[in-house]
Scaffold this motif. Structure first.
Motif, mmCIF file in Angstrom:
data_model
loop_
_atom_site.group_PDB
_atom_site.id
_atom_site.type_symbol
_atom_site.label_atom_id
_atom_site.label_comp_id
_atom_site.label_asym_id
_atom_site.label_seq_id
_atom_site.Cartn_x
_atom_site.Cartn_y
_atom_site.Cartn_z
ATOM 1 N N UNK A 102 40.144 20.398 50.157
ATOM 2 C CA UNK A 102 39.248 20.808 51.248
ATOM 3 C C UNK A 102 39.821 21.949 52.076
ATOM 4 N N UNK A 103 41.140 22.083 52.119
ATOM 5 C CA UNK A 103 41.738 23.120 52.966
ATOM 6 C C UNK A 103 41.386 24.540 52.511
ATOM 7 N N UNK A 104 41.213 24.811 51.213
ATOM 8 C CA UNK A 104 40.730 26.144 50.837
ATOM 9 C C UNK A 104 39.374 26.487 51.451
ATOM 10 N N UNK A 105 38.544 25.482 51.686
ATOM 11 C CA UNK A 105 37.263 25.722 52.358
ATOM 12 C C UNK A 105 37.514 26.114 53.812
ATOM 13 N N UNK A 106 38.508 25.457 54.446
ATOM 14 C CA UNK A 106 38.895 25.810 55.809
ATOM 15 C C UNK A 106 39.379 27.253 55.857
ATOM 16 N N UNK A 107 40.223 27.631 54.919
ATOM 17 C CA UNK A 107 40.849 28.949 54.933
ATOM 18 C C UNK A 107 39.901 30.077 54.543
ATOM 19 N N UNK A 129 38.149 22.527 43.774
ATOM 20 C CA UNK A 129 38.437 23.937 44.042
ATOM 21 C C UNK A 129 39.216 24.454 42.834
ATOM 22 N N UNK A 130 38.567 25.296 42.044
ATOM 23 C CA UNK A 130 39.138 25.795 40.792
ATOM 24 C C UNK A 130 39.643 27.225 41.004
ATOM 25 N N UNK A 131 40.854 27.479 40.551
ATOM 26 C CA UNK A 131 41.423 28.821 40.633
ATOM 27 C C UNK A 131 41.315 29.477 39.263
ATOM 28 N N UNK A 132 40.742 30.674 39.257
ATOM 29 C CA UNK A 132 40.491 31.401 38.004
ATOM 30 C C UNK A 132 40.738 32.884 38.255
ATOM 31 N N UNK A 133 41.042 33.592 37.183
ATOM 32 C CA UNK A 133 41.283 35.021 37.321
ATOM 33 C C UNK A 133 40.016 35.813 37.041
ATOM 34 N N UNK A 134 39.757 36.784 37.892
ATOM 35 C CA UNK A 134 38.623 37.682 37.671
ATOM 36 C C UNK A 134 39.098 38.987 37.049
ATOM 37 N N UNK A 135 40.428 39.133 36.927
ATOM 38 C CA UNK A 135 41.020 40.348 36.360
ATOM 39 C C UNK A 135 42.371 39.984 35.758
ATOM 40 N N UNK A 136 42.401 39.501 34.498
ATOM 41 C CA UNK A 136 43.636 39.015 33.891
ATOM 42 C C UNK A 136 44.788 40.017 33.928
ATOM 43 N N UNK A 137 44.488 41.299 33.818
ATOM 44 C CA UNK A 137 45.554 42.305 33.809
ATOM 45 C C UNK A 137 46.211 42.465 35.183
ATOM 46 N N UNK A 138 45.584 41.936 36.236
ATOM 47 C CA UNK A 138 46.112 42.087 37.597
ATOM 48 C C UNK A 138 47.076 40.981 37.983
ATOM 49 N N UNK A 139 47.315 40.014 37.091
ATOM 50 C CA UNK A 139 48.226 38.920 37.407
ATOM 51 C C UNK A 139 47.729 38.096 38.576
ATOM 52 N N UNK A 157 45.742 29.480 47.588
ATOM 53 C CA UNK A 157 46.474 28.371 46.971
ATOM 54 C C UNK A 157 47.824 28.161 47.628
ATOM 55 N N UNK A 158 48.570 29.254 47.861
ATOM 56 C CA UNK A 158 49.902 29.140 48.442
ATOM 57 C C UNK A 158 49.853 28.672 49.896
ATOM 58 N N UNK A 159 48.884 29.151 50.665
ATOM 59 C CA UNK A 159 48.758 28.705 52.052
ATOM 60 C C UNK A 159 48.379 27.230 52.114
ATOM 61 N N UNK A 160 47.552 26.794 51.178
ATOM 62 C CA UNK A 160 47.196 25.376 51.111
ATOM 63 C C UNK A 160 48.420 24.529 50.795
ATOM 64 N N UNK A 161 49.191 24.947 49.808
ATOM 65 C CA UNK A 161 50.388 24.194 49.442
ATOM 66 C C UNK A 161 51.409 24.219 50.571
#
Length: 393
Positions: free
Chosen positions: A106-111, A178-188, A240-244
């Motif tokens: 839920x915290x990603x929704x907060x952020x 909350x799923x984390x996915x890449x929109x630009x794989x070459x950007x890391x 993700x990092x701020x949530x963790x």
């Protein structure tokens, strides 16, 4: 069970009156329903409106409990999380795990959520009518988040996700992930974005994964699954990092709760059990074990309380202090619980004893939200960065 043990009692300097009031409310009697159930969905429900504990996962400005860090509308009271997870660790590690992931999901929704997303989702999170999950880990991307292979592509106004996530807690009881996915794989990591995916979304498959302890855990398969973007594209790694960062300290608190329960069980056993004509508690080697266990628990509590206090009152990041707290507390708890099992003798490995269950429950805490090895890298980087900043050769 006997009265619960809290850091606010043994380390009052780090806590305020609202924290002492919270720990006074968290009695064995109040939490007894959690201790009696081994059902994940039931535990998740009880943590909501009946007990009101989910309110501490949402900032006060968004309808939750009083915040810790002044002037930060997205802050939650980390010291309150410490006390709640200490209590749950002593009473029900199952409920503790569900509570923690409710925060992560839920915290990603907060952020990063829009005002509409916050207004729709966060009240349901507080009530417990919406259970959350946090979809970061993949089969080939655990600690190495930049290797993420789940992709999101845009089709008109929609984002469609494809890939696989594994070892995701609260599956299959979650209402959203909350799923984390890449929109630009070459950007890391700069291409990673956060998406809100409903459990009923087409193209999403949830599969339970058996665990050594009866916690809800599973894998996700996404095949053109629609998701709502949280924040801007490319900001997912920061989210993700701020949530963790917000919740990592409380992992150490959960470990301290489990260690505290193990120490209490060991003391009760050695006072009652007699060998060679005297109580085990009268034997020097047993007393040495108890001394080591109590000292390690106090040291762990100090590190966790310090990190939580800094997180709530300082303006800068406390990444190194959080890593120290998480690393030491979880490793110390493993040692404390192992000694408690040893002091129980043969009965310590039977399913009838609390310490046997704690022995299985503590092990995942040394892995999730950053393994012990990752915490060591974070700490070492902090030590080296501080030396460089001080101009040391």
């Amino acid at each position: 069970m006997s009265a619960l043990s809290f850091s606010s009692e043994v380390l009052p300097i780090f806590f305020e009156e609202r924290h002492r009031a919270l720990s006074a409310r968290l009695t064995p009697e109040l939490l007894a329903p959690l201790a009696r159930t081994h059902d994940g969905a039931e535990s998740a429900r009880l943590l909501g409106e009946p007990l009101g504990l989910y309110a501490h996962l949402v900032p006060e400005a968004l309808g939750g409990a009083p915040a810790g860090r002044p002037g930060d509308a997205t802050a939650i009271d980390v010291r309150a999380l410490v006390l709640i997870r200490e209590a749950l660790g002593q009473v029900s590690p199952l409920a503790d795990s569900i509570f923690a992931v409710q925060g992560l999901g839920s915290y990603p929704v907060v952020l990063a959520g829009s005002e509409a997303q916050r207004q729709e989702i966060l009240p349901e999170v507080i009530r417990g009518s919406r259970i959350c999950a946090f979809g970061l880990t993949e089969p080939e991307a655990g600690s190495d988040v930049a290797s993420m292979r789940t992709v999101a592509r845009r089709e008109g106004e929609k984002w469609l996700l494809s890939g696989e996530k594994t070892l995701i807690s609260n599956v299959p009881i979650a209402h959203h992930v909350v799923v984390f996915a890449t929109v630009s794989p070459e950007a890391g990591r700069k291409g990673i974005s956060a998406f809100l995916v409903e459990a009923t979304a087409p193209g999403l498959t949830m599969e339970p994964v058996p665990l050594s302890v009866p916690h809800p855990l599973g894998r996700l398969r996404l095949d053109g699954c629609p998701g709502e973007l949280l924040g801007e594209p490319g900001t997912g790694f920061r989210v993700a990092m701020e949530t963790l960062d917000a919740f990592r300290i409380s992992v150490g608190a959960a470990a301290n709760g489990m260690a505290s329960r193990a120490l209490a069980e060991a003391v009760k056993h050695v006072r009652r059990r007699r060998q060679f004509g005297v109580a085990l508690a009268e034997q020097q080697i047993v007393r040495a074990y108890l001394a080591e266990m109590a000292t390690e628990l106090d040291a762990a509590r100090l590190l966790v309380a310090r990190a939580a206090h800094q997180r709530d009152t300082a303006t800068g990041r406390v990444t190194v202090e959080a890593a120290m707290a998480k690393m030491y507390a979880t490793e110390a708890a493993q040692r404390i619980i192992d000694k408690a099992v040893q002091l129980h003798g043969g009965s310590g490995v039977t399913l009838e004893t609390e310490v046997e269950r704690l022995y299985r429950e503590i092990r995942p805490l040394r892995i999730y939200e950053g393994t012990t090895e990752i915490q060591k890298l974070i700490i070492a980087k902090g030590v080296l960065d501080r030396a460089a900043a001080a101009g040391e050769s």
